[in-house]
Design a protein around this motif. Structure first.
Motif, PDB file in Angstrom:
ATOM      1  N   UNK B  80      -7.651   1.301  -6.556  1.00  0.00           N
ATOM      2  CA  UNK B  80      -7.140   2.310  -5.617  1.00  0.00           C
ATOM      3  C   UNK B  80      -7.693   2.101  -4.204  1.00  0.00           C
ATOM      4  N   UNK B  83      -5.667  -0.576  -2.596  1.00  0.00           N
ATOM      5  CA  UNK B  83      -4.336  -0.059  -2.262  1.00  0.00           C
ATOM      6  C   UNK B  83      -4.393   0.826  -1.022  1.00  0.00           C
ATOM      7  N   UNK B  84      -5.423   1.677  -0.961  1.00  0.00           N
ATOM      8  CA  UNK B  84      -5.546   2.569   0.196  1.00  0.00           C
ATOM      9  C   UNK B  84      -5.863   1.774   1.464  1.00  0.00           C
ATOM     10  N   UNK B  87      -2.713   0.290   2.724  1.00  0.00           N
ATOM     11  CA  UNK B  87      -1.846   1.286   3.373  1.00  0.00           C
ATOM     12  C   UNK B  87      -2.343   1.576   4.779  1.00  0.00           C
ATOM     13  N   UNK B  88      -3.650   1.792   4.919  1.00  0.00           N
ATOM     14  CA  UNK B  88      -4.205   2.103   6.232  1.00  0.00           C
ATOM     15  C   UNK B  88      -4.050   0.917   7.184  1.00  0.00           C
ATOM     16  N   UNK B  90      -1.683  -1.350   7.172  1.00  0.00           N
ATOM     17  CA  UNK B  90      -0.281  -1.396   7.602  1.00  0.00           C
ATOM     18  C   UNK B  90      -0.037  -0.391   8.719  1.00  0.00           C
ATOM     19  N   UNK B  91      -0.633   0.802   8.580  1.00  0.00           N
ATOM     20  CA  UNK B  91      -0.463   1.830   9.611  1.00  0.00           C
ATOM     21  C   UNK B  91      -1.074   1.380  10.939  1.00  0.00           C
ATOM     22  N   UNK B 126       1.765  -5.011  -1.309  1.00  0.00           N
ATOM     23  CA  UNK B 126       3.072  -5.381  -1.873  1.00  0.00           C
ATOM     24  C   UNK B 126       4.036  -5.933  -0.828  1.00  0.00           C
ATOM     25  N   UNK B 128       6.790  -4.794  -0.230  1.00  0.00           N
ATOM     26  CA  UNK B 128       7.414  -3.654   0.461  1.00  0.00           C
ATOM     27  C   UNK B 128       6.697  -3.356   1.783  1.00  0.00           C
ATOM     28  N   UNK B 129       5.384  -3.571   1.841  1.00  0.00           N
ATOM     29  CA  UNK B 129       4.653  -3.350   3.100  1.00  0.00           C
ATOM     30  C   UNK B 129       5.001  -4.440   4.120  1.00  0.00           C
ATOM     31  N   UNK B 131       7.827  -6.027   4.244  1.00  0.00           N
ATOM     32  CA  UNK B 131       9.183  -5.698   4.705  1.00  0.00           C
ATOM     33  C   UNK B 131       9.134  -4.589   5.763  1.00  0.00           C
ATOM     34  N   UNK B 132       8.261  -3.596   5.531  1.00  0.00           N
ATOM     35  CA  UNK B 132       8.101  -2.489   6.480  1.00  0.00           C
ATOM     36  C   UNK B 132       7.659  -3.015   7.842  1.00  0.00           C
ATOM     37  N   UNK B 136       9.556  -2.887  11.304  1.00  0.00           N
ATOM     38  CA  UNK B 136       8.961  -2.222  12.464  1.00  0.00           C
ATOM     39  C   UNK B 136       8.955  -3.130  13.684  1.00  0.00           C
ATOM     40  N   UNK B 151       8.413  -8.688  -6.231  1.00  0.00           N
ATOM     41  CA  UNK B 151       9.734  -8.129  -6.522  1.00  0.00           C
ATOM     42  C   UNK B 151      10.589  -9.092  -7.336  1.00  0.00           C
TER      43      UNK B 151
END
Lengths: 239, 239
Positions: B80, B83-84, B87-88, B90-91, B126, B128-129, B131-132, B136, B151
């Motif tokens: 986790x 993963x977190x 995420x951060x 990517x932001x 992933x 998906x990030x 691709x995001x 962007x 995928x």
């Protein structure tokens, strides 16, 4: 004694409507259809998938792909358009998506020393995007661990997904409570594995016990009152 | 005649360093270790995974999870946190991550009527990030479809992942060229299925043919020159 509180994400912590609105706009743009038609497809696909899951149908190994294929199929398109629309929608959605009271409730639960987890089904976009939004809106700081259907390969109401946080934190079902807005996925699924359950129904009037271990409540704030009741403390607000 | 150009993503279209720097900061923060130690772990995990994949080891069904578990394991932590941190990161990562010339090259290829795809391995975060981020930074508008390892459940250099875009667009290997920065994953993998291949090596001096269907080039711009050469047109720039 309750030691762990598990939350559904969409329509429990985050309002799904801004995300779906944004997705309809983007999908319409990518497919060259009007956003209203895109939203109709999204709504239909959601109903079909929710129905499948409530009946225990669907492939737990690929809940995300199944939903993306179903939605894309309604437009005779490939899944890439759905994936791109989801990415764009995540980029566009703002903190208006946070349900009023969600942050305060999570903060209060952490302040009480409880383990807080999120257990979410996925549809159209992966759990990783939902985690990104929870992180962006500052809610992840109160969540000890997330359990998304595509990452744990099970979806609510299947028992396996409810057992994941219990195993991860060595908590017995009767020491845990799950909170969510969907009767079949959240409430009934949690009760079935022996957890306590809270059904958030905006039309409910006050906190009402509707099962041996189940409560119906009007909003997320009421989770605090339910915990007091389960602990045998006198009610502080409604009823 | 070349009809399809497939691109690796990290260190071909996007610079991975801002993402890894950001991830080391966030992982350090979440695990309570200093960012330098977090980066050491990330670097070690990357080397181990790249080695495994070059040898064809690793589980193609869970390339993402395997890398997340390996990294988390180096710190005795759960996935986790990885993963977190992803995420951060990517932001936090900005458009400085776009490789100079990437957008212009993609735009030129689309202008020439070519099919453009991205074929990427995944590690720590992933597809998906990724691709995001491509969305962007405005690069997805030039990309017809993406094929990420998590995928499509295969990673480069396995033949299956190179064949995906060819099948999707009904293109023969000799009508397609793959561009990437990693010799074993990109260049050799693409040649093995009969595609043309371009190895971007920043230390290369000009465009050099190093295999019957393979070129070494110093930067992404040179892809345009390679296409001219393959088409039998006279070289316009170096050599």
């Amino acid at each position: 004694m309750i030691r762990l509180v598990s939350f559904d994400v969409w329509n429990t912590l985050l309002d799904i409507n801004p995300m779906l609105d944004s997705m309809a706009m983007e999908l319409g743009d990518l497919l060259g259809v009007c956003p209203v038609d895109a939203m109709e497809g999204i709504t239909l696909a959601r109903e079909m998938i929710k129905g499948m899951r409530a009946r225990g149908e669907g492939n737990p190994r690929r809940p995300l792909e199944e939903s993306q294929e179903l939605l894309a199929g309604l437009f005779g398109a490939g899944v890439e358009a759905v994936r791109r629309a989801a990415a764009r929608a995540v980029l566009g959605v703002g903190s208006e998506a946070v349900i009023p009271g969600a942050e305060e409730t999570l903060a209060e639960l952490k302040g009480r020393g409880l383990i807080v987890t999120a257990t979410g089904n996925v549809m159209f976009w992966p759990g990783s995007y939902t985690r990104l939004l929870l992180e962006r809106f500052g809610l992840m700081r109160y969540i000890d661990e997330t359990f998304f259907a595509d990452e744990v390969q099970a979806f609510k109401p299947l028992p396996q997904i409810f057992m994941k946080p219990l195993k991860a934190f060595d908590v017995r079902p009767e020491e845990a409570i799950h909170v969510g807005d969907t009767l079949a996925e959240d409430f009934e699924g949690a009760l079935r594995v022996g957890m306590w359950a809270v059904w958030i129904n905006p039309e409910a009037e006050g906190v009402k016990r509707i099962d041996e271990r189940g409560f119906e409540v009007p909003d997320i704030w009421a989770v605090l009152e339910v915990l007091d009741r389960v602990a045998g403390k006198p009610a502080q607000s409604s009823q």
